[in-house]
Write a protein that holds these residues in place. Structure first.
Motif, PDB file in Angstrom:
ATOM      1  N   SER A  87       0.736  -1.285  -0.012  1.00 23.46           N
ATOM      2  CA  SER A  87      -0.005   0.109   0.060  1.00 23.46           C
ATOM      3  C   SER A  87       0.882   1.423  -0.083  1.00 23.46           C
ATOM      4  N   PHE A  88       1.828   1.109   0.649  1.00 17.30           N
ATOM      5  CA  PHE A  88       3.004   2.326   0.710  1.00 17.30           C
ATOM      6  C   PHE A  88       3.363   2.687  -0.632  1.00 17.30           C
ATOM      7  N   ILE A  89       3.509   1.724  -1.508  1.00 19.42           N
ATOM      8  CA  ILE A  89       3.972   1.807  -2.802  1.00 19.42           C
ATOM      9  C   ILE A  89       2.465   2.052  -3.837  1.00 19.42           C
ATOM     10  N   GLN A  90       1.763   1.359  -3.871  1.00 16.77           N
ATOM     11  CA  GLN A  90       0.467   1.539  -4.798  1.00 16.77           C
ATOM     12  C   GLN A  90      -0.233   2.738  -4.554  1.00 16.77           C
ATOM     13  N   ILE A 146      -6.232   2.882 -15.808  1.00 15.16           N
ATOM     14  CA  ILE A 146      -4.768   2.756 -16.080  1.00 15.16           C
ATOM     15  C   ILE A 146      -3.764   2.985 -15.045  1.00 15.16           C
ATOM     16  N   CYS A 147      -4.047   4.285 -14.167  1.00 19.56           N
ATOM     17  CA  CYS A 147      -3.142   4.444 -13.275  1.00 19.56           C
ATOM     18  C   CYS A 147      -3.074   3.516 -12.127  1.00 19.56           C
ATOM     19  N   GLY A 148      -4.370   2.719 -11.900  1.00 19.38           N
ATOM     20  CA  GLY A 148      -4.294   1.830 -10.917  1.00 19.38           C
ATOM     21  C   GLY A 148      -3.675   0.552 -11.338  1.00 19.38           C
ATOM     22  N   ALA A 149      -3.656   0.241 -12.702  1.00 17.75           N
ATOM     23  CA  ALA A 149      -2.976  -1.071 -12.990  1.00 17.75           C
ATOM     24  C   ALA A 149      -1.450  -0.783 -13.126  1.00 17.75           C
ATOM     25  N   ILE A 150      -1.038   0.376 -13.211  1.00 20.83           N
ATOM     26  CA  ILE A 150       0.379   0.498 -13.407  1.00 20.83           C
ATOM     27  C   ILE A 150       1.013   0.904 -11.971  1.00 20.83           C
ATOM     28  N   ALA A 151       0.334   1.269 -11.082  1.00 20.64           N
ATOM     29  CA  ALA A 151       0.768   1.602  -9.590  1.00 20.64           C
ATOM     30  C   ALA A 151       0.951  -0.086  -9.039  1.00 20.64           C
ATOM     31  N   GLY A 152      -0.512  -0.871  -9.314  1.00 22.54           N
ATOM     32  CA  GLY A 152      -0.534  -2.025  -8.820  1.00 22.54           C
ATOM     33  C   GLY A 152       0.504  -2.821  -9.194  1.00 22.54           C
ATOM     34  N   GLY A 153       1.060  -3.000 -10.576  1.00 25.05           N
ATOM     35  CA  GLY A 153       1.855  -3.915 -11.126  1.00 25.05           C
ATOM     36  C   GLY A 153       3.398  -3.661 -10.433  1.00 25.05           C
ATOM     37  N   ILE A 154       3.616  -2.291 -10.247  1.00 25.96           N
ATOM     38  CA  ILE A 154       5.013  -1.920  -9.710  1.00 25.96           C
ATOM     39  C   ILE A 154       4.915  -2.558  -8.401  1.00 25.96           C
ATOM     40  N   ALA A 155       4.101  -2.088  -7.583  1.00 26.87           N
ATOM     41  CA  ALA A 155       3.813  -2.640  -6.008  1.00 26.87           C
ATOM     42  C   ALA A 155       3.750  -4.189  -5.960  1.00 26.87           C
ATOM     43  N   ALA A 156       3.221  -4.907  -6.924  1.00 25.23           N
ATOM     44  CA  ALA A 156       3.091  -6.311  -6.802  1.00 25.23           C
ATOM     45  C   ALA A 156       4.431  -7.027  -7.147  1.00 25.23           C
ATOM     46  N   GLY A 157       5.110  -6.448  -8.069  1.00 23.20           N
ATOM     47  CA  GLY A 157       6.481  -6.912  -8.242  1.00 23.20           C
ATOM     48  C   GLY A 157       7.658  -6.925  -7.219  1.00 23.20           C
ATOM     49  N   LEU A 158       7.596  -5.856  -6.510  1.00 18.28           N
ATOM     50  CA  LEU A 158       8.546  -5.424  -5.241  1.00 18.28           C
ATOM     51  C   LEU A 158       8.266  -6.308  -4.112  1.00 18.28           C
ATOM     52  N   GLY A 184      13.234 -19.080  -6.673  1.00 18.51           N
ATOM     53  CA  GLY A 184      12.108 -19.497  -5.574  1.00 18.51           C
ATOM     54  C   GLY A 184      11.464 -18.328  -4.704  1.00 18.51           C
ATOM     55  N   VAL A 185      12.570 -17.245  -4.299  1.00 17.71           N
ATOM     56  CA  VAL A 185      11.981 -16.201  -3.557  1.00 17.71           C
ATOM     57  C   VAL A 185      10.940 -15.309  -4.286  1.00 17.71           C
ATOM     58  N   PHE A 186      11.170 -15.334  -5.559  1.00 20.77           N
ATOM     59  CA  PHE A 186      10.293 -14.526  -6.483  1.00 20.77           C
ATOM     60  C   PHE A 186       9.142 -15.509  -7.264  1.00 20.77           C
ATOM     61  N   ALA A 187       8.753 -16.964  -6.709  1.00 20.93           N
ATOM     62  CA  ALA A 187       7.980 -17.718  -7.260  1.00 20.93           C
ATOM     63  C   ALA A 187       6.466 -16.957  -7.413  1.00 20.93           C
ATOM     64  N   GLY A 188       6.126 -17.410  -8.564  1.00 23.18           N
ATOM     65  CA  GLY A 188       4.657 -16.725  -9.037  1.00 23.18           C
ATOM     66  C   GLY A 188       4.661 -15.001  -9.402  1.00 23.18           C
ATOM     67  N   PHE A 189       6.103 -14.657  -9.485  1.00 20.88           N
ATOM     68  CA  PHE A 189       6.182 -13.179 -10.070  1.00 20.88           C
ATOM     69  C   PHE A 189       5.237 -12.773 -11.021  1.00 20.88           C
ATOM     70  N   VAL A 190       5.342 -13.732 -12.246  1.00 17.87           N
ATOM     71  CA  VAL A 190       4.403 -13.272 -13.273  1.00 17.87           C
ATOM     72  C   VAL A 190       3.130 -13.189 -13.204  1.00 17.87           C
ATOM     73  N   PRO A 191       2.449 -14.467 -12.690  1.00 18.45           N
ATOM     74  CA  PRO A 191       1.144 -14.165 -12.448  1.00 18.45           C
ATOM     75  C   PRO A 191       0.724 -13.185 -11.253  1.00 18.45           C
ATOM     76  N   ARG A 192       1.416 -12.986 -10.393  1.00 19.11           N
ATOM     77  CA  ARG A 192       1.056 -12.086  -9.378  1.00 19.11           C
ATOM     78  C   ARG A 192       1.085 -10.535 -10.092  1.00 19.11           C
ATOM     79  N   VAL A 193       2.263 -10.436 -10.840  1.00 17.39           N
ATOM     80  CA  VAL A 193       2.095  -9.002 -11.439  1.00 17.39           C
ATOM     81  C   VAL A 193       0.961  -8.866 -12.459  1.00 17.39           C
ATOM     82  N   LEU A 194       0.909  -9.754 -13.201  1.00 18.09           N
ATOM     83  CA  LEU A 194      -0.420  -9.729 -14.214  1.00 18.09           C
ATOM     84  C   LEU A 194      -1.634  -9.811 -13.540  1.00 18.09           C
ATOM     85  N   TRP A 195      -1.990 -10.598 -12.601  1.00 17.40           N
ATOM     86  CA  TRP A 195      -3.108 -10.629 -11.772  1.00 17.40           C
ATOM     87  C   TRP A 195      -3.472  -9.089 -11.122  1.00 17.40           C
ATOM     88  N   ILE A 196      -2.364  -8.724 -10.568  1.00 16.60           N
ATOM     89  CA  ILE A 196      -2.700  -7.209  -9.689  1.00 16.60           C
ATOM     90  C   ILE A 196      -2.733  -6.240 -10.848  1.00 16.60           C
TER      91      ILE A 196
END
Length: 282
Positions: free
Chosen positions: A167-170, A196-208, A246-258
């Motif tokens: 939330s601090f990021i998004q 669009i604003c929400g998608a960009i913000a969410g994708g950045i926060a999700a990845g990190l 392993g630490v970033f497992a599910g990175f792609v679906p998580r970023v895509l999903w959020i």
């Protein structure tokens, strides 16, 4: 009507708008994007993607997710918008990002009161190899064997540790993108551009914040002994056995999903809020 009555009516309307808009947005996102969330959970599971179900039964766990999504999102936005409106009147424009951060972090903690039990039932249903019949069975078993804190609210601290940085990021990013959209693009702010604003913000926060999400998933799915381990020890163990992958497992679906979820969520939220505001104006 006195000034105090007008202010109270406005605040009531803020809460009502947040309740309805957040609830609608949360429900739409969870139903539409649920298969991506299931794939992410199975990728993060200690059992591995295939043993956790692969692509089979990707809608398992939808019932608790759908039942909990609306009240969770509504509770979040009631807290977020309420605090943002209250704290915003005491802060200057340059201090607004801090208002957004505090409001979002507080809202996440409150929303976790519903989110965590729902997540436990949802994720254990998503991992087919765990063989739970129903969400009610999961909750009753957790309550009987581990109690409220270690059963129904297992992983609460880890979930908060994931949601607060997220939330601090998004939310500051979302608010910043909205505030500067017209100045940068020369076009009006619409529900579509808010999405669009929400998608960009969410994708950045999700990845990190993916490593924190991995730790949260492992804790919720693990046996009692493993669930007592701290986040750092769990992530260290994953890194030792599987490396950074392993630490970033599910990175792609998580970023895509959020990213997709952020677009749908904030778009529907803004659209519903506008519809309610227009009705109020009439």
């Amino acid at each position: 009507m006195t000034l105090e009555t007008k202010s109270l009516s406005k605040m009531d309307f803020v809460y009502w708008t947040s309740l309805v808009s957040g609830g609608v947005a949360g429900l739409v996102v969870d139903i539409v994007l649920f298969p991506i969330d299931t794939i992410k959970t199975r990728l993060q599971s200690e059992r591995g993607f295939i043993r956790s179900g692969g692509f089979r039964g990707i809608y398992k766990g939808l019932a608790p997710a759908a039942a909990g999504s609306a009240p969770t999102a509504a509770l979040f936005f009631c807290t977020y918008d309420g605090l943002k409106s209250y704290l915003g009147q005491f802060c200057s424009k340059t201090q607004q990002p801090y208002v957004h951060m505090i409001s979002a972090a507080s809202a996440e903690i409150v929303a976790c009161l519903i989110r965590v039990p729902v997540e436990i039932a949802k994720q254990r249903r998503q991992v087919i190899s765990l063989r739970y019949s129903t969400s009610l069975e999961i909750w009753l078993h957790a309550l009987k064997t581990e109690g409220i804190r270690r059963g129904l609210y297992r992983g609460f601290g880890t979930t908060v540790m994931r949601e607060v940085p997220f939330s601090f990021i998004q939310f500051p990013l979302w608010e910043y993108f909205k505030q500067n959209w017209t100045a940068v693009t020369g076009t009006a702010l619409t529900p579509f551009t808010v999405a669009i604003c929400g998608a960009i913000a969410g994708g950045i926060a999700a990845g990190l914040t993916t490593p924190l999400d991995v730790a949260k998933t492992r804790i919720m799915l693990a046996d009692e002994n493993v669930s007592k381990l701290g986040v750092s020890r769990i992530l260290h163990g994953i890194y030792r056995d599987q490396g950074i992958k392993g630490v970033f497992a599910g990175f792609v679906p998580r970023v895509l999903w959020i990213t997709l979820g952020g677009a749908i969520f904030f778009g529907f939220y803004d659209l519903t809020a506008r519809l309610l505001s227009s009705d109020q104006a009439k």
